[in-house]
Enzyme design. Structure first.
Site, PDB file in Angstrom:
ATOM      1  N   LYS A 156       6.069 -19.041 -10.139  1.00  0.00           N
ATOM      2  CA  LYS A 156       5.955 -20.516 -10.183  1.00  0.00           C
ATOM      3  C   LYS A 156       4.599 -20.957 -10.715  1.00  0.00           C
ATOM      4  O   LYS A 156       4.310 -22.146 -10.771  1.00  0.00           O
ATOM      5  CB  LYS A 156       6.154 -21.089  -8.775  1.00  0.00           C
ATOM      6  CG  LYS A 156       7.455 -20.694  -8.115  1.00  0.00           C
ATOM      7  CD  LYS A 156       7.458 -21.148  -6.647  1.00  0.00           C
ATOM      8  CE  LYS A 156       8.481 -20.373  -5.849  1.00  0.00           C
ATOM      9  NZ  LYS A 156       8.222 -20.478  -4.395  1.00  0.00           N
TER      10      LYS A 156
ATOM     11  N   ARG B   4      -1.818  -3.830  -6.491  1.00  0.00           N
ATOM     12  CA  ARG B   4      -1.725  -3.278  -7.858  1.00  0.00           C
ATOM     13  C   ARG B   4      -1.491  -4.429  -8.817  1.00  0.00           C
ATOM     14  O   ARG B   4      -0.630  -5.296  -8.575  1.00  0.00           O
ATOM     15  CB  ARG B   4      -0.603  -2.267  -7.992  1.00  0.00           C
ATOM     16  CG  ARG B   4      -0.391  -1.870  -9.454  1.00  0.00           C
ATOM     17  CD  ARG B   4       0.467  -0.681  -9.634  1.00  0.00           C
ATOM     18  NE  ARG B   4      -0.219   0.523  -9.201  1.00  0.00           N
ATOM     19  CZ  ARG B   4       0.259   1.755  -9.356  1.00  0.00           C
ATOM     20  NH1 ARG B   4       1.433   1.926  -9.960  1.00  0.00           N
ATOM     21  NH2 ARG B   4      -0.403   2.809  -8.940  1.00  0.00           N
TER      22      ARG B   4
ATOM     23  N   HIS C 247      -8.343   3.305 -10.435  1.00  0.00           N
ATOM     24  CA  HIS C 247      -7.344   3.633  -9.421  1.00  0.00           C
ATOM     25  C   HIS C 247      -8.057   4.527  -8.392  1.00  0.00           C
ATOM     26  O   HIS C 247      -7.828   5.743  -8.319  1.00  0.00           O
ATOM     27  CB  HIS C 247      -6.175   4.360 -10.075  1.00  0.00           C
ATOM     28  CG  HIS C 247      -4.921   4.442  -9.271  1.00  0.00           C
ATOM     29  ND1 HIS C 247      -4.874   4.179  -7.908  1.00  0.00           N
ATOM     30  CD2 HIS C 247      -3.650   4.792  -9.617  1.00  0.00           C
ATOM     31  CE1 HIS C 247      -3.630   4.363  -7.473  1.00  0.00           C
ATOM     32  NE2 HIS C 247      -2.880   4.719  -8.490  1.00  0.00           N
TER      33      HIS C 247
ATOM     34  N   ARG D 170       4.722   6.280  -6.137  1.00  0.00           N
ATOM     35  CA  ARG D 170       3.847   7.045  -5.237  1.00  0.00           C
ATOM     36  C   ARG D 170       2.873   6.172  -4.470  1.00  0.00           C
ATOM     37  O   ARG D 170       2.740   6.312  -3.245  1.00  0.00           O
ATOM     38  CB  ARG D 170       3.043   8.081  -6.042  1.00  0.00           C
ATOM     39  CG  ARG D 170       3.778   9.343  -6.333  1.00  0.00           C
ATOM     40  CD  ARG D 170       3.379   9.876  -7.679  1.00  0.00           C
ATOM     41  NE  ARG D 170       3.904   8.993  -8.691  1.00  0.00           N
ATOM     42  CZ  ARG D 170       5.137   9.116  -9.213  1.00  0.00           C
ATOM     43  NH1 ARG D 170       5.902  10.103  -8.835  1.00  0.00           N
ATOM     44  NH2 ARG D 170       5.582   8.248 -10.099  1.00  0.00           N
ATOM     45  N   THR D 171       2.164   5.306  -5.153  1.00  0.00           N
ATOM     46  CA  THR D 171       1.061   4.605  -4.495  1.00  0.00           C
ATOM     47  C   THR D 171       1.596   3.670  -3.409  1.00  0.00           C
ATOM     48  O   THR D 171       1.132   3.695  -2.268  1.00  0.00           O
ATOM     49  CB  THR D 171       0.232   3.820  -5.527  1.00  0.00           C
ATOM     50  OG1 THR D 171      -0.088   4.702  -6.598  1.00  0.00           O
ATOM     51  CG2 THR D 171      -1.035   3.287  -4.910  1.00  0.00           C
TER      52      THR D 171
HETATM   53  N1   CP Z   1       0.000   7.963  -9.579  1.00  0.00           N
HETATM   54  C1   CP Z   1       0.506   6.722  -9.440  1.00  0.00           C
HETATM   55  O1   CP Z   1      -0.245   5.726  -9.379  1.00  0.00           O
HETATM   56  O2   CP Z   1       1.859   6.666  -9.388  1.00  0.00           O
HETATM   57  P1   CP Z   1       2.726   5.356  -9.184  1.00  0.00           P
HETATM   58  O3   CP Z   1       2.566   4.510 -10.437  1.00  0.00           O
HETATM   59  O4   CP Z   1       4.128   5.836  -8.968  1.00  0.00           O
HETATM   60  O5   CP Z   1       2.170   4.615  -7.993  1.00  0.00           O
END
Ligand code: CP
Length: 309
Positions: A88, A109, A137, A58-59
């Site tokens: 590396k 991320r 998040h 999603r993100t």
């Molecule tokens: N909600 C969320 O962060 O989903 P993903 O891990 O799929 O990005």
């Protein structure tokens, strides 16, 4: 507050939910509603890099979709620990220094709490925290709050039961911090002790006057909720498999739970889910989690516009 003032007030990076105040949230949500369904070229010639050291559906894809809908371009690496020069031995800081010269914004991320702040400290372009291990998040919290407002028509005074993995769950942590901005919000944290919310978050919420309760069973609180915010127990963050097994099945939402849930309440989940919400729940109109995930595109369009336009 106008969109221009809001843009000027953005700190450049989006690292924590604590950066946002009510005025900024109101502007962002108005822009998200205005941008929903838009496809134009207001971010033409702008480049967004997605650097993902942890898996995501999603993100990453909703950020990429948001950028493409606004006419921008996207570069990136998923599985960055394997498919970037991290394999590396390159440090996150060196990677971010380099990617800053290739893109106008970095969506990161990472599996370590604090990684986004480290990246921001060396980046010459805005860094957006797309999840830093068990840390935060913040953009998920934005779309979660936007969903509550759209689904219930209000945020002030809502009663939210956070369930599941509240020990490692970064989405619940960030959403709780945003909800704390709204008067009268009551939060209940429902989990067995092994995955209950940390004292650090409770202390921050209580310092802001938020009424917080702890519970072990969802059935004990169901008659007193507007939102059930379920989360996945995150196997990847447990070092003890026995502890994971104890936590895994503690709270499950199924047809029996839905029969006890008030008619006006909703069920949310940041997704992905494993088995903590039974598929039979999906057809219930109170199951808001797929609508919630879809809201991520408009919210991220509004955020990108604020950071880049
Ligand atoms: N909600 C969320 O962060 O989903 P993903 O891990 O799929 O990005």
């Amino acid at each position: 507050m106008t969109a221009t003032t809001a843009r000027n007030r953005m700190l450049g990076h989006v690292i924590t939910a604590e950066q946002f105040d009510r005025d900024l949230l109101d502007v962002l949500f108005r822009r998200a509603t205005a941008l929903d369904g838009v496809r134009d070229d207001r971010l033409a010639h702008r480049i967004m890099a997605t650097l993902f050291y942890e898996p995501s559906t999603r993100t990453r894809l909703s950020f990429e979709s948001a950028m493409l809908r606004l006419g921008g371009a996207v570069i990136g690496t998923e599985a960055a620990r394997t498919f970037s020069s991290a394999i590396k031995g390159e440090t996150l800081e060196d990677t971010v220094r380099m990617v800053s010269t290739y893109a106008d914004l970095i969506v990161l991320r990472h599996d370590e709490a604090g990684a986004a702040a480290r990246a921001a400290s060396v980046a010459s372009v805005p860094v957006v925290n797309a999840g830093d291990g068990p840390g935060e998040h913040p953009t998920q919290a934005l779309l979660d709050l936007y969903t509550i407002e759209r689904e219930l028509g209000r945020v002030e005074g809502v009663r939210v039961a956070f369930c599941g993995d509240l020990r490692f769950g970064r989405t619940a942590r960030s959403l709780a911090l945003l909800l704390a901005l709204y008067p009268g919000v009551r939060m209940t944290f429902v989990a067995p002790p092994v995955i209950q919310v940390g004292g650090d978050i409770l202390a921050r919420l209580e310092a802001r006057g938020v009424e917080c309760r702890l519970a072990e069973q969802l059935t004990d609180v169901l008659d007193d909720v507007d939102v059930v915010y379920q989360t996945r127990v995150q196997k990847e963050r447990f070092t003890d498999p026995l502890e994971y097994e104890q936590a895994r099945t503690a709270i499950r939402i199924d047809g029996a739970i839905m029969r006890q849930l008030p008619a006006t309440a909703i069920v949310m989940h940041p997704l992905p889910r494993v088995d903590e919400i039974a598929p039979e729940v999906d057809a219930d109109p109170r199951a808001a989690y797929f609508r919630q995930a879809a809201n991520g595109v408009a919210i991220r369009m509004a955020l990108l516009e604020m950071l880049l336009a």
